[in-house]
Design a protein around this motif. Structure first.
Motif, PDB file in Angstrom:
ATOM      1  N   LEU A 286       0.819  -1.140   0.174  1.00  0.00           N
ATOM      2  CA  LEU A 286       0.089  -0.103   0.207  1.00  0.00           C
ATOM      3  C   LEU A 286       1.009   1.360   0.089  1.00  0.00           C
ATOM      4  N   GLY A 287       2.216   1.197   0.596  1.00  0.00           N
ATOM      5  CA  GLY A 287       3.031   2.146   0.767  1.00  0.00           C
ATOM      6  C   GLY A 287       3.621   2.541  -0.637  1.00  0.00           C
ATOM      7  N   ARG A 288       3.724   1.756  -1.550  1.00  0.00           N
ATOM      8  CA  ARG A 288       4.329   1.977  -2.892  1.00  0.00           C
ATOM      9  C   ARG A 288       3.346   2.755  -3.713  1.00  0.00           C
ATOM     10  N   ARG A 289       4.124   3.677  -4.659  1.00  0.00           N
ATOM     11  CA  ARG A 289       3.664   4.613  -5.433  1.00  0.00           C
ATOM     12  C   ARG A 289       2.580   3.793  -6.641  1.00  0.00           C
ATOM     13  N   ALA A 290       2.996   2.604  -6.906  1.00  0.00           N
ATOM     14  CA  ALA A 290       2.588   2.109  -8.050  1.00  0.00           C
ATOM     15  C   ALA A 290       1.197   1.401  -7.658  1.00  0.00           C
ATOM     16  N   PHE A 291       1.045   1.091  -6.156  1.00  0.00           N
ATOM     17  CA  PHE A 291      -0.347   0.785  -5.667  1.00  0.00           C
ATOM     18  C   PHE A 291      -1.073   1.685  -4.862  1.00  0.00           C
ATOM     19  N   GLY A 292      -0.420   2.392  -3.981  1.00  0.00           N
ATOM     20  CA  GLY A 292      -1.058   3.137  -3.031  1.00  0.00           C
ATOM     21  C   GLY A 292      -1.764   4.702  -3.957  1.00  0.00           C
ATOM     22  N   GLY A 293      -0.600   5.071  -4.860  1.00  0.00           N
ATOM     23  CA  GLY A 293      -1.097   6.098  -5.657  1.00  0.00           C
ATOM     24  C   GLY A 293      -2.461   5.856  -6.523  1.00  0.00           C
ATOM     25  N   ALA A 402      -6.046   3.353 -13.421  1.00  0.00           N
ATOM     26  CA  ALA A 402      -5.842   3.235 -11.924  1.00  0.00           C
ATOM     27  C   ALA A 402      -6.081   1.555 -11.744  1.00  0.00           C
ATOM     28  N   ASN A 403      -7.127   1.243 -12.030  1.00  0.00           N
ATOM     29  CA  ASN A 403      -7.266  -0.269 -11.941  1.00  0.00           C
ATOM     30  C   ASN A 403      -6.262  -0.954 -12.231  1.00  0.00           C
ATOM     31  N   GLU A 404      -5.681  -0.889 -13.632  1.00  0.00           N
ATOM     32  CA  GLU A 404      -4.838  -1.614 -14.173  1.00  0.00           C
ATOM     33  C   GLU A 404      -3.363  -1.594 -13.472  1.00  0.00           C
ATOM     34  N   LEU A 405      -3.208  -0.196 -13.080  1.00  0.00           N
ATOM     35  CA  LEU A 405      -1.797  -0.147 -12.385  1.00  0.00           C
ATOM     36  C   LEU A 405      -1.813  -0.731 -11.093  1.00  0.00           C
TER      37      LEU A 405
END
Length: 554
Positions: A286-293, A402-405
């Motif tokens: 969750l803290g990663r930009r690629a997921f939390g963002g 956003a969903n795909e990322l």
């Protein structure tokens, strides 16, 4: 499409499986809005109190939102296919029970069961996409379809409900679920491979890259964390309940206390996840930009989407004067923006950084909301619908990417809990949008009614009706119908002007949020797609996790 395909690429079987998985998603999303037209018929038959009627409408969404995280983690553990099948069975059985409910309390209870089934289905369908489609381009197309089906289902709910109620009794809006659930139960075991976290792959974001943790018990499977499940359920339910009550009735001590209690429980939940070797939510992920963002971007998108949906529906019915079923049909026009926006965004994302395409989608949505700031009582129908199509198209383009990322950033073995976090954020964003934008519109409406309602008309209203007229457009319309024609017309004209003004200023708020979302995408999410693919697809030995760690394939 030939099923003899390049290793790593999905073939015909996977695409057929995707089509089957979209059936429950369509129905689960339709059930969010399918009772809008049926509730008057339910009220005539079951005679619920005002409080029971609200719970009939809200219980499904509350349980669905509260159980998403629990069901996502459960699917990772026991198998997402098993959870889809169990969810379909519960959803189908609850649909029959709802159709033949003989009391308001029974219908409320069965709506809770429908929420349980829906919570089992929604994160599992998105997680299975992560495990069916390992190629990033194919997964992008699959997520585009998923997003389009979900948003279309919400729009189709009132239309399908209206069509069924033209010919059948109110229980038919539930029985429509049965054929799709039966088809799902028959076809999924043959088309969809099982996927779950291997017992030896437990522990945080197993092998997802730097910082991955090793299971603390040498691969032994720990019992399912019921305490975390209870905390997540209680936290989400109380926060969403408090926010929705605030949106419905304004600030009051009980909703405020519910939000505070929910936030406190959420804090305890997060603290517990930090201490666990195998947490229900991977906080590192969750803290990663690629997921939390992308999760945060989706919260902002749903804030605007749900917050403005109520205004659009009321404007079509109470200001434009359309009948409910006509309004539902016309509301499909903005949804048509999905048909063009989602595939366009997917194509552009193959050529330029996804962050720029997402940001562009939010800019388009901001333009649509800015258009709505100019809405007036006498605006032509096309004016409202065109603005709606513009902002819906922009939002869906951004949400698709956003969903795909986010799903691409999640390790396959954590896909269920990752999808649940993504969808829980959407539920929370929608509830906040209803509360904040709804409160803006209500405050403007009340102020304008106090200032613009002629003194002689206000004096002619009984005390209770005067308060209702000043609070909502629906209350003004009901009061106007009981007044002499000239007085009623005056009340309704002022109320429609006040509502249109409130809708315009709420649109300003939505446009500002979309600009913030666009800036966030441009600045914070640049370059995250490549890192997401690298981290999610490679384990500690550099192997392909999409194949080696997906779990059990049966």
């Amino acid at each position: 499409m030939d099923n003899s395909h390049t290793p790593g690429l999905a073939g015909r079987k996977e695409w057929i499986a995707l089509g089957v998985l979209m059936l429950p998603l369509l129905l689960v999303s339709m059930d969010i809005s399918i009772l809008y037209f049926a509730i008057p018929f339910v009220s005539q038959d079951l005679e619920p109190s005002a409080t029971q009627q609200l719970w009939i409408l809200d219980m499904y969404g509350f349980v669905l939102a509260g159980l998403l995280i629990t069901m996502g983690a459960l699917g990772d553990r026991i198998g997402r296919r098993k959870l889809v099948l169990a969810g379909a069975a519960v959803f189908g059985a609850a649909s029959v029970a709802a159709a033949y409910a003989h009391s308001a309390d029974a219908l409320i209870g069965v709506r809770a069961l429908l929420g349980l089934g829906g919570a089992a289905l929604m994160p599992s369908t998105l997680a299975l996409i992560r495990n069916l489609f390992h190629d990033a381009k194919q997964r992008g197309r699959a997520v585009t379809i998923w997003t389009g089906v979900m948003t279309t289902g919400i729009s189709l709910g009132p239309v399908v409900s209206g069509l069924l109620l033209e010919h059948f009794w109110w229980g038919s809006v539930f029985l429509i679920n049965l054929p799709a659930m039966a088809l799902l139960l028959v076809l999924v075991p043959f088309l969809v491979p099982e996927s779950r976290t291997d017992s030896g792959a437990e522990g945080g974001s197993e092998g997802a890259g730097d910082g991955a943790r090793v299971g603390a018990r040498d691969g032994a499977r720990e019992p399912f964390d019921l305490v975390s499940a209870a905390l997540s359920l209680a936290a989400l339910l109380t926060v969403i309940y408090g926010v929705k009550e605030w949106a419905r009735h304004g600030f009051a001590p009980v909703p405020a206390l519910a939000v505070v209690v929910g936030l406190a429980l959420g804090y305890v939940f997060v603290r517990r996840q930090k201490r666990l070797a195998n947490p229900m939510i991977d906080l590192e992920l969750l803290g990663r930009r690629a997921f939390g963002g992308p999760v945060f971007a989706n919260v902002l998108a749903m804030f605007a989407t749900v917050g403005m949906a109520v205004f659009l529906t009321q404007y079509l019915q109470s200001v434009q004067g359309l009948k409910p079923f006509e309004a539902a049909l016309w509301s499909l026009v903005p949804a048509s923006g999905v048909i063009l926006a989602a595939p366009t965004a997917a194509i552009l994302a193959q050529r330029v950084d996804r962050a720029y395409v997402m940001g562009g989608g939010f800019v388009v949505a901001a333009a649509g909301f800015s258009w709505l700031t100019q809405i007036r009582t006498d605006s032509p129908l096309w004016f409202c619908l065109s603005a709606g199509a513009l902002y819906v198209g922009g939002l869906v383009a951004a949400m698709t990417l956003a969903n795909e990322l986010a799903i691409g950033a999640a390790p396959p073995e954590r896909a269920g809990s990752a999808a649940a976090v993504l969808e829980s954020g959407q539920e929370l964003g929608g509830a906040l949008g209803m509360a904040v934008l709804g409160s803006v519109g209500a405050a403007v409406y009340s102020r304008d009614m106090a200032d613009a309602l002629p003194a002689d008309v206000a004096a002619a209203l009984p005390g209770g009706e005067a308060d209702a007229v000043r609070e909502t457009l629906g209350g003004a319309a009901a009061a106007a119908a009981r007044l002499p024609a000239e007085t009623g017309d005056s009340v309704l004209a002022v109320a429609r002007d006040a509502f249109s003004h409130g809708m315009g200023l709420a649109s300003v708020g939505a446009a500002v949020v979309m600009v913030v979302a666009a800036l966030f995408s441009f600045v914070a999410l640049r370059g995250t797609a490549g890192r997401a693919t690298s981290r999610a697809g490679k384990g500690p030995e550099g192997g392909d996790l999409a194949r080696a760690q997906t779990g059990v394939l049966e």
